[in-house]
Design a protein around this motif. Structure first.
Motif, mmCIF file in Angstrom:
data_model
loop_
_atom_site.group_PDB
_atom_site.id
_atom_site.type_symbol
_atom_site.label_atom_id
_atom_site.label_comp_id
_atom_site.label_asym_id
_atom_site.label_seq_id
_atom_site.Cartn_x
_atom_site.Cartn_y
_atom_site.Cartn_z
ATOM 1 N N THR A 1 0.841 -1.198 0.000
ATOM 2 C CA THR A 1 0.000 0.000 0.000
ATOM 3 C C THR A 1 0.874 1.246 0.000
ATOM 4 O O THR A 1 2.092 1.173 0.152
ATOM 5 C CB THR A 1 -0.919 0.040 1.236
ATOM 6 N N ASP A 2 0.239 2.394 -0.154
ATOM 7 C CA ASP A 2 0.957 3.666 -0.091
ATOM 8 C C ASP A 2 1.362 3.963 1.344
ATOM 9 O O ASP A 2 0.813 3.383 2.288
ATOM 10 C CB ASP A 2 0.085 4.794 -0.651
ATOM 11 N N PRO A 3 2.313 4.888 1.541
ATOM 12 C CA PRO A 3 2.817 5.157 2.900
ATOM 13 C C PRO A 3 1.757 5.675 3.872
ATOM 14 O O PRO A 3 1.900 5.508 5.076
ATOM 15 C CB PRO A 3 3.890 6.234 2.664
ATOM 16 N N GLY A 4 0.697 6.302 3.341
ATOM 17 C CA GLY A 4 -0.303 6.894 4.229
ATOM 18 C C GLY A 4 -1.363 5.935 4.706
ATOM 19 O O GLY A 4 -2.228 6.298 5.504
ATOM 20 N N LEU A 5 -1.317 4.692 4.223
ATOM 21 C CA LEU A 5 -2.367 3.726 4.573
ATOM 22 C C LEU A 5 -1.794 2.702 5.546
ATOM 23 O O LEU A 5 -1.202 1.703 5.158
ATOM 24 C CB LEU A 5 -2.892 3.030 3.312
ATOM 25 N N GLY A 6 -1.948 2.971 6.833
ATOM 26 C CA GLY A 6 -1.460 2.067 7.852
ATOM 27 C C GLY A 6 -2.525 1.095 8.310
ATOM 28 O O GLY A 6 -3.685 1.159 7.879
ATOM 29 N N VAL A 7 -2.145 0.186 9.184
ATOM 30 C CA VAL A 7 -3.077 -0.830 9.663
ATOM 31 C C VAL A 7 -4.275 -0.199 10.364
ATOM 32 O O VAL A 7 -5.414 -0.608 10.186
ATOM 33 C CB VAL A 7 -2.346 -1.804 10.614
ATOM 34 N N THR A 8 -4.015 0.851 11.161
ATOM 35 C CA THR A 8 -5.108 1.523 11.875
ATOM 36 C C THR A 8 -6.126 2.098 10.904
ATOM 37 O O THR A 8 -7.344 1.938 11.088
ATOM 38 C CB THR A 8 -4.553 2.658 12.757
ATOM 39 N N GLN A 9 -5.604 2.765 9.837
ATOM 40 C CA GLN A 9 -6.517 3.331 8.838
ATOM 41 C C GLN A 9 -7.282 2.230 8.124
ATOM 42 O O GLN A 9 -8.465 2.370 7.815
ATOM 43 C CB GLN A 9 -5.737 4.163 7.815
ATOM 44 N N MET A 10 -6.593 1.113 7.830
ATOM 45 C CA MET A 10 -7.261 0.009 7.136
ATOM 46 C C MET A 10 -8.410 -0.549 7.963
ATOM 47 O O MET A 10 -9.475 -0.856 7.426
ATOM 48 C CB MET A 10 -6.247 -1.086 6.828
ATOM 49 N N ILE A 11 -8.174 -0.688 9.248
ATOM 50 C CA ILE A 11 -9.239 -1.189 10.126
ATOM 51 C C ILE A 11 -10.423 -0.225 10.125
ATOM 52 O O ILE A 11 -11.586 -0.629 10.041
ATOM 53 C CB ILE A 11 -8.702 -1.396 11.554
ATOM 54 N N ALA A 12 -10.124 1.086 10.198
ATOM 55 C CA ALA A 12 -11.190 2.097 10.194
ATOM 56 C C ALA A 12 -11.963 2.060 8.881
ATOM 57 O O ALA A 12 -13.200 2.097 8.868
ATOM 58 C CB ALA A 12 -10.591 3.486 10.423
ATOM 59 N N TYR A 13 -11.215 1.981 7.759
ATOM 60 C CA TYR A 13 -11.890 1.909 6.458
ATOM 61 C C TYR A 13 -12.710 0.622 6.339
ATOM 62 O O TYR A 13 -13.807 0.618 5.777
ATOM 63 C CB TYR A 13 -10.873 1.981 5.325
ATOM 64 N N GLY A 14 -12.162 -0.471 6.878
ATOM 65 C CA GLY A 14 -12.878 -1.737 6.823
ATOM 66 C C GLY A 14 -14.222 -1.648 7.529
ATOM 67 O O GLY A 14 -15.233 -2.159 7.044
ATOM 68 N N LYS A 15 -14.257 -0.977 8.667
ATOM 69 C CA LYS A 15 -15.517 -0.790 9.393
ATOM 70 C C LYS A 15 -16.481 0.056 8.572
ATOM 71 O O LYS A 15 -17.697 -0.189 8.546
ATOM 72 C CB LYS A 15 -15.247 -0.125 10.744
ATOM 73 N N THR A 16 -15.924 1.081 7.895
ATOM 74 C CA THR A 16 -16.766 1.938 7.053
ATOM 75 C C THR A 16 -17.380 1.134 5.925
ATOM 76 O O THR A 16 -18.585 1.231 5.646
ATOM 77 C CB THR A 16 -15.931 3.087 6.469
ATOM 78 N N PHE A 17 -16.568 0.316 5.240
ATOM 79 C CA PHE A 17 -17.076 -0.484 4.122
ATOM 80 C C PHE A 17 -18.132 -1.461 4.609
ATOM 81 O O PHE A 17 -19.157 -1.676 3.952
ATOM 82 C CB PHE A 17 -15.936 -1.254 3.454
ATOM 83 N N ASN A 18 -17.889 -2.057 5.768
ATOM 84 C CA ASN A 18 -18.823 -3.038 6.310
ATOM 85 C C ASN A 18 -20.165 -2.401 6.639
ATOM 86 O O ASN A 18 -21.218 -3.024 6.514
ATOM 87 C CB ASN A 18 -18.212 -3.688 7.552
ATOM 88 N N SER A 19 -20.126 -1.116 7.054
ATOM 89 C CA SER A 19 -21.365 -0.428 7.423
ATOM 90 C C SER A 19 -22.221 -0.066 6.210
ATOM 91 O O SER A 19 -23.407 0.230 6.339
ATOM 92 C CB SER A 19 -21.042 0.843 8.218
ATOM 93 N N LEU A 20 -21.612 -0.084 5.030
ATOM 94 C CA LEU A 20 -22.371 0.260 3.819
ATOM 95 C C LEU A 20 -23.457 -0.763 3.524
ATOM 96 O O LEU A 20 -24.576 -0.411 3.170
ATOM 97 C CB LEU A 20 -21.436 0.328 2.600
ATOM 98 N N GLY A 21 -23.089 -2.028 3.628
ATOM 99 C CA GLY A 21 -23.986 -3.072 3.156
ATOM 100 C C GLY A 21 -23.781 -3.281 1.672
ATOM 101 O O GLY A 21 -23.533 -2.331 0.925
ATOM 102 N N ARG A 22 -23.841 -4.521 1.235
ATOM 103 C CA ARG A 22 -23.537 -4.828 -0.165
ATOM 104 C C ARG A 22 -24.499 -4.136 -1.125
ATOM 105 O O ARG A 22 -24.150 -3.798 -2.245
ATOM 106 C CB ARG A 22 -23.583 -6.338 -0.389
#
Length: 396
Positions: A226-247
């Motif tokens: 990944t790019d330097p600005g995308l750390g594990v913490t950000q990935m977890i946060a984004y993952g929660k955001t994606f999950n909240s969308l619903g398919r």
């Protein structure tokens, strides 16, 4: 004390994962001038997702076997996954007109990002690259994927023979399913990739898959860059955001285009009009299916004029109105460039049409007066307010 040790251990583990997943400085050396713009909280975020044809342990970048843009607006709870055929003919900075998958080969993820940004006009915030081995390991870590194979897929050259019907695919077979060529064109291949992604998303939402997160994180750290600005913490946060969308709120679409041979090379040529419509819907966070109200807009003829003096602003307004299904007749300049506020003109008998345009744009002032319509129903004179609204404020 135990809580402290667990927290400290989690922190160290996250740092190790970040070090692995960023792949060192070499991954970012192709274009040090590229600027990564992190989005504000609750602002839309756009990822470039690349599947590399490099096998685990191989050197170099290889070609980007899969190219997708993932854009999510957490505030409006809508997301888009845009697939771009790997053979799409585009202009690659410094390389001329080539297949879009060559950008990754010549300049790594940063040149791929610049190329896709220039091509789509969408600002990319992050990228993620997964190689073949990573793909297989992730699928295996999920326990395989169940999918209804639409037809028999045979490629004897690459020892692929997948039977039609409901199948359970492990990592090796799944890679064959999403990569097989010569059974149809790039668009059929993308349909399989999107179908497979839906199956993966369904499985990820199951409780049993949540127990595999540590294993998946470890696999990703070894096989995803990944790019330097995308750390594990950000990935977890984004993952929660994606999950909240619903398919149901993630819209999957493929860049429209047609295969074409140019100079003996097989390309996909983008249908720019249709793709511009899709991209404008994405920018506006609108579903890719027209509402009943928008379907009725196709009979409303609209002229657009530049009243601000900003080059290209009338064209951008025309694209926005076109994305709302209004019929655009003419685009040009107003008699002066002194308009600060966007005006929507119509004669008295067509005032409701002007108000309809205003309502769907969400801004502008309706002015009821006669004008030289030459067959149009509504005239939109674009003011400087629209330039400021879209962040395009440099006056010519």
């Amino acid at each position: 004390m135990i809580a402290f040790l667990v927290g400290a251990g989690s922190f160290v583990f996250a740092r190790i994962l970040e070090e692995r997943i960023h792949g060192g400085s070499e991954a970012h050396s192709a274009d040090e001038d590229f600027v990564f713009n992190a989005p504000e909280e609750n602002e839309p975020v756009t990822f470039l997702l690349l599947g590399s044809d490099i096998r685990g342990g191989e050197e170099g970048h290889g070609l980007s076997d899969t190219i997708m843009l993932l854009r999510v607006n957490p505030d409006k709870k809508i997301g888009y996954l845009i697939s771009i055929p790997r053979d799409t003919r585009v202009k690659i900075p410094g390389k001329g007109k080539r297949k879009i998958n060559a950008a990754y080969q010549h300049g790594g993820p940063n040149l791929a990002m610049r190329t896709v940004e220039d091509f789509t006009g969408l600002d990319i915030n992050h990228y993620a690259v997964v190689d073949f081995q990573g793909f297989k390991d992730i699928v295996d870590a999920l326990g395989g994927i169940d999918i209804d194979v639409e037809k028999r897929l045979v490629d004897h050259r690459h020892q692929i023979d997948i039977r039609p019907g409901y199948q359970h695919l492990d990592g090796e077979e799944a890679l064959k399913y999403v990569r097989i060529r010569r059974v149809d064109d790039d668009f059929g291949r993308i349909e399989r990739q999107q179908k497979f992604l839906k199956a993966v998303m369904d499985k990820l939402l199951r409780v049993s898959s949540l127990l595999r997160i540590p294993q998946l994180a470890d696999i990703a750290s070894r096989n995803v860059t990944t790019d330097p600005g995308l750390g594990v913490t950000q990935m977890i946060a984004y993952g929660k955001t994606f999950n909240s969308l619903g398919r149901e709120n993630l819209h999957m679409v493929t860049m429209p285009g047609t295969p074409q041979d140019i100079g003996g090379v097989s390309y996909v040529i983008c249908d720019e009009g249709k793709f511009a419509w899709i991209l404008e819907r994405v920018r506006a966070d609108l579903p890719l299916e027209l509402t009943d109200e928008e379907k009725e807009n196709e009979n409303i003829k609209v002229d657009v004029q530049n009243g601000s003096g900003k080059t290209g602003i009338a064209k951008k307004m025309a694209e926005k109105l076109g994305s709302l299904n209004f019929q655009i007749r003419e685009v040009g300049n107003a008699q002066s460039f002194t308009y600060y506020e966007t005006q929507i003109l119509a004669p008295e008998e067509k005032s409701e049409l002007a108000r309809r345009v205003q309502s769907q744009l969400g801004f502008g002032r309706v002015v009821i007066e006669e004008y030289d319509s030459d067959g149009s129903d509504v005239l939109v004179i674009v003011g400087r307010d629209y330039s400021r609204m879209i962040g395009d404020t440099d006056e010519e």
